[in-house]
Design a protein around this motif. Structure first.
Motif, PDB file in Angstrom:
ATOM      1  N   ASN A 169      -3.158  -3.783   5.338  1.00 49.00           N
ATOM      2  CA  ASN A 169      -3.237  -4.768   4.256  1.00 49.00           C
ATOM      3  C   ASN A 169      -4.684  -5.010   3.844  1.00 49.00           C
ATOM      4  OD1 ASN A 169      -0.490  -5.028   4.272  1.00 49.00           O
ATOM      5  ND2 ASN A 169      -0.444  -7.018   5.273  1.00 49.00           N
ATOM      6  N   ARG A 170      -5.563  -5.072   4.818  1.00 49.37           N
ATOM      7  CA  ARG A 170      -6.978  -5.309   4.536  1.00 49.37           C
ATOM      8  C   ARG A 170      -7.569  -4.167   3.703  1.00 49.37           C
ATOM      9  NH1 ARG A 170     -10.430  -6.443   9.760  1.00 49.37           N
ATOM     10  NH2 ARG A 170      -8.808  -8.047   9.833  1.00 49.37           N
ATOM     11  N   GLN A 171      -7.225  -2.945   4.060  1.00 54.80           N
ATOM     12  CA  GLN A 171      -7.739  -1.793   3.324  1.00 54.80           C
ATOM     13  C   GLN A 171      -7.154  -1.732   1.914  1.00 54.80           C
ATOM     14  OE1 GLN A 171      -6.508   1.073   6.252  1.00 54.80           O
ATOM     15  NE2 GLN A 171      -8.574   1.302   7.079  1.00 54.80           N
ATOM     16  N   ILE A 172      -5.867  -2.066   1.798  1.00 50.08           N
ATOM     17  CA  ILE A 172      -5.241  -2.085   0.469  1.00 50.08           C
ATOM     18  C   ILE A 172      -5.907  -3.140  -0.410  1.00 50.08           C
ATOM     19  CG2 ILE A 172      -3.112  -2.608  -0.793  1.00 50.08           C
ATOM     20  CD1 ILE A 172      -1.572  -1.442   1.605  1.00 50.08           C
ATOM     21  N   ALA A 173      -6.145  -4.319   0.154  1.00 52.57           N
ATOM     22  CA  ALA A 173      -6.790  -5.394  -0.597  1.00 52.57           C
ATOM     23  C   ALA A 173      -8.147  -4.957  -1.125  1.00 52.57           C
ATOM     24  CB  ALA A 173      -6.939  -6.637   0.299  1.00 52.57           C
ATOM     25  N   SER A 174      -8.903  -4.256  -0.295  1.00 51.65           N
ATOM     26  CA  SER A 174     -10.219  -3.774  -0.721  1.00 51.65           C
ATOM     27  C   SER A 174     -10.090  -2.719  -1.809  1.00 51.65           C
ATOM     28  CB  SER A 174     -10.968  -3.191   0.487  1.00 51.65           C
ATOM     29  OG  SER A 174     -12.206  -2.642   0.094  1.00 51.65           O
ATOM     30  N   ARG A 175      -9.079  -1.850  -1.682  1.00 54.59           N
ATOM     31  CA  ARG A 175      -8.899  -0.750  -2.629  1.00 54.59           C
ATOM     32  C   ARG A 175      -8.540  -1.251  -4.028  1.00 54.59           C
ATOM     33  NH1 ARG A 175      -6.608   4.558  -2.203  1.00 54.59           N
ATOM     34  NH2 ARG A 175      -7.527   4.637  -0.125  1.00 54.59           N
ATOM     35  N   ILE A 176      -7.654  -2.263  -4.103  1.00 53.38           N
ATOM     36  CA  ILE A 176      -7.171  -2.687  -5.427  1.00 53.38           C
ATOM     37  C   ILE A 176      -7.686  -4.077  -5.818  1.00 53.38           C
ATOM     38  CG2 ILE A 176      -5.125  -1.225  -5.273  1.00 53.38           C
ATOM     39  CD1 ILE A 176      -3.476  -3.627  -4.534  1.00 53.38           C
ATOM     40  N   HIS A 177      -8.667  -4.572  -5.054  1.00 52.93           N
ATOM     41  CA  HIS A 177      -9.378  -5.806  -5.416  1.00 52.93           C
ATOM     42  C   HIS A 177      -8.458  -7.031  -5.479  1.00 52.93           C
ATOM     43  CE1 HIS A 177     -12.648  -3.077  -6.236  1.00 52.93           C
ATOM     44  NE2 HIS A 177     -11.922  -2.448  -7.146  1.00 52.93           N
ATOM     45  N   LEU A 178      -7.666  -7.193  -4.426  1.00 53.16           N
ATOM     46  CA  LEU A 178      -6.855  -8.394  -4.267  1.00 53.16           C
ATOM     47  C   LEU A 178      -7.196  -9.015  -2.918  1.00 53.16           C
ATOM     48  CD1 LEU A 178      -3.315  -7.138  -5.409  1.00 53.16           C
ATOM     49  CD2 LEU A 178      -4.882  -8.589  -6.712  1.00 53.16           C
ATOM     50  N   SER A 179      -6.763 -10.254  -2.700  1.00 47.97           N
ATOM     51  CA  SER A 179      -6.967 -10.866  -1.392  1.00 47.97           C
ATOM     52  C   SER A 179      -5.972 -10.259  -0.404  1.00 47.97           C
ATOM     53  CB  SER A 179      -6.774 -12.377  -1.458  1.00 47.97           C
ATOM     54  OG  SER A 179      -5.408 -12.693  -1.655  1.00 47.97           O
ATOM     55  N   GLU A 180      -6.340 -10.294   0.872  1.00 46.94           N
ATOM     56  CA  GLU A 180      -5.445  -9.750   1.896  1.00 46.94           C
ATOM     57  C   GLU A 180      -4.131 -10.534   1.930  1.00 46.94           C
ATOM     58  OE1 GLU A 180      -5.541  -8.590   6.673  1.00 46.94           O
ATOM     59  OE2 GLU A 180      -7.310  -9.423   5.688  1.00 46.94           O
ATOM     60  N   LYS A 181      -4.209 -11.841   1.692  1.00 47.29           N
ATOM     61  CA  LYS A 181      -2.996 -12.667   1.688  1.00 47.29           C
ATOM     62  C   LYS A 181      -2.066 -12.260   0.550  1.00 47.29           C
ATOM     63  CE  LYS A 181      -1.385 -17.461   1.559  1.00 47.29           C
ATOM     64  NZ  LYS A 181      -1.777 -18.894   1.483  1.00 47.29           N
ATOM     65  N   THR A 182      -2.646 -11.962  -0.620  1.00 47.91           N
ATOM     66  CA  THR A 182      -1.828 -11.542  -1.756  1.00 47.91           C
ATOM     67  C   THR A 182      -1.129 -10.225  -1.458  1.00 47.91           C
ATOM     68  OG1 THR A 182      -3.259 -12.669  -3.346  1.00 47.91           O
ATOM     69  CG2 THR A 182      -1.873 -10.891  -4.190  1.00 47.91           C
ATOM     70  N   VAL A 183      -1.850  -9.306  -0.845  1.00 47.84           N
ATOM     71  CA  VAL A 183      -1.252  -8.021  -0.476  1.00 47.84           C
ATOM     72  C   VAL A 183      -0.113  -8.239   0.515  1.00 47.84           C
ATOM     73  CG1 VAL A 183      -1.642  -5.822   0.692  1.00 47.84           C
ATOM     74  CG2 VAL A 183      -3.331  -6.688  -0.937  1.00 47.84           C
ATOM     75  N   LYS A 184      -0.334  -9.122   1.483  1.00 51.32           N
ATOM     76  CA  LYS A 184       0.706  -9.415   2.467  1.00 51.32           C
ATOM     77  C   LYS A 184       1.959  -9.957   1.783  1.00 51.32           C
ATOM     78  CE  LYS A 184       1.552 -12.041   6.720  1.00 51.32           C
ATOM     79  NZ  LYS A 184       0.972 -12.967   7.721  1.00 51.32           N
ATOM     80  N   ASN A 185       1.768 -10.825   0.775  1.00 49.16           N
ATOM     81  CA  ASN A 185       2.907 -11.366   0.035  1.00 49.16           C
ATOM     82  C   ASN A 185       3.645 -10.271  -0.730  1.00 49.16           C
ATOM     83  OD1 ASN A 185       2.368 -13.963   0.926  1.00 49.16           O
ATOM     84  ND2 ASN A 185       1.178 -14.517  -0.884  1.00 49.16           N
ATOM     85  N   TYR A 186       2.875  -9.338  -1.312  1.00 48.47           N
ATOM     86  CA  TYR A 186       3.493  -8.214  -2.014  1.00 48.47           C
ATOM     87  C   TYR A 186       4.320  -7.366  -1.049  1.00 48.47           C
ATOM     88  CZ  TYR A 186       1.451  -8.414  -6.738  1.00 48.47           C
ATOM     89  OH  TYR A 186       1.141  -8.755  -8.038  1.00 48.47           O
ATOM     90  N   VAL A 187       3.758  -7.095   0.118  1.00 49.06           N
ATOM     91  CA  VAL A 187       4.463  -6.276   1.103  1.00 49.06           C
ATOM     92  C   VAL A 187       5.765  -6.967   1.523  1.00 49.06           C
ATOM     93  CG1 VAL A 187       4.392  -5.340   3.448  1.00 49.06           C
ATOM     94  CG2 VAL A 187       2.397  -5.107   1.955  1.00 49.06           C
ATOM     95  N   SER A 188       5.718  -8.284   1.710  1.00 45.20           N
ATOM     96  CA  SER A 188       6.929  -9.036   2.067  1.00 45.20           C
ATOM     97  C   SER A 188       7.983  -8.918   0.968  1.00 45.20           C
ATOM     98  CB  SER A 188       6.587 -10.505   2.307  1.00 45.20           C
ATOM     99  OG  SER A 188       5.725 -10.650   3.415  1.00 45.20           O
ATOM    100  N   SER A 189       7.537  -9.008  -0.282  1.00 40.91           N
ATOM    101  CA  SER A 189       8.455  -8.880  -1.413  1.00 40.91           C
ATOM    102  C   SER A 189       9.070  -7.483  -1.475  1.00 40.91           C
ATOM    103  CB  SER A 189       7.711  -9.175  -2.721  1.00 40.91           C
ATOM    104  OG  SER A 189       8.547  -8.946  -3.842  1.00 40.91           O
ATOM    105  N   ILE A 190       8.244  -6.476  -1.208  1.00 41.61           N
ATOM    106  CA  ILE A 190       8.723  -5.096  -1.206  1.00 41.61           C
ATOM    107  C   ILE A 190       9.809  -4.902  -0.154  1.00 41.61           C
ATOM    108  CG2 ILE A 190       8.043  -2.716  -0.652  1.00 41.61           C
ATOM    109  CD1 ILE A 190       5.287  -3.434  -1.936  1.00 41.61           C
ATOM    110  N   LEU A 191       9.579  -5.465   1.038  1.00 42.28           N
ATOM    111  CA  LEU A 191      10.568  -5.336   2.109  1.00 42.28           C
ATOM    112  C   LEU A 191      11.907  -5.946   1.712  1.00 42.28           C
ATOM    113  CD1 LEU A 191       8.445  -6.148   5.300  1.00 42.28           C
ATOM    114  CD2 LEU A 191       9.184  -3.913   4.472  1.00 42.28           C
TER     115      LEU A 191
END
Length: 211
Positions: A169-191
């Motif tokens: 999640n941390r690496q994804i956040a850095s790659r697409i310029h989002l917060s790590e928390k936002t990425v985590k929320n996206y991943v939860s939604s995807i699941l």
């Protein structure tokens, strides 16, 4: 050269004891911690500060592969080696997506395990030759259409693709310029949308349906 520090995770005490004795007989490998459950491993691993974590793939309370993903996310300096009794394509693929440096079957010789640990401690990756070809073949397969993908938005598909690349999640956040928390929320939604229960399952799904 300083000793290689190793942490062992296996739900069978006799297996841990056998591996510990074998490793410590080498003279340059030190077992700095052990655990019998995933939860116990996640508590003890950071303080033990191993160079290599040897993780059983299947545990009573979870998976060594999920432990690998969590540890690699928080402590990328720790190399993870999945050691399992099961010749399982999905588990192997999930291990690679989780960032494991190696995946070996417990039927291997002790000298091969010792060599694998030293290789990973030196910062290199390895895969058991007996299973590498199957993974490469699977990676080369074309995309498989799945109706569940239609439920995902553009950003969710982008994040799912990055999960398939093995990014945390941390690496994804850095790659697409989002917060790590936002990425985590996206991943939860995807699941939820894909009707999956773990990040590992999402990685396998994504790798199967996308190039």
């Amino acid at each position: 050269m300083s000793d290689v520090r190793v942490f062992l995770l296996d739900d069978h005490e006799i297996v841990r004891r056998g591996i510990r004795e074998m490793l410590e007989d080498t003279g340059d490998i030190q077992v700095v911690g052990e655990a019998s459950t995933a939860a116990e491993a996640l508590r003890r691993l950071p303080a033990a500060a191993p160079n290599v974590a040897v993780l059983d793939a299947r545990l009573e309370d979870g998976s060594g592969i999920d432990v690998c993903r969590d540890i690699r996310s928080a402590h990328p300096e720790i190399g993870c080696l999945i050691l399992t009794s099961y010749d399982d394509d999905d588990a192997l693929f999930s291990a690679i997506m989780a960032g494991a440096a190696g995946y070996l079957l417990k039927q291997i010789k002790g000298t091969d395990l010792i060599g694998a640990i030293r290789t990973i401690a030196a910062g290199r990756s390895l895969l058991d030759p007996a299973v590498t070809q199957r993974v490469l073949t699977r990676l080369r397969e074309g995309p498989t259409q799945d109706p569940k993908l239609a439920a995902l938005g553009t950003r969710e598909r982008e994040i799912l693709h990055l999960v398939a690349e093995g990014l945390t999640n941390r690496q994804i956040a850095s790659r697409i310029h989002l917060s790590e928390k936002t990425v985590k929320n996206y991943v939860s939604s995807i699941l939820v949308k894909l009707e999956l229960t773990s990040r590992t399952q999402a990685a396998v799904f994504a790798a199967r349906v996308e190039k």
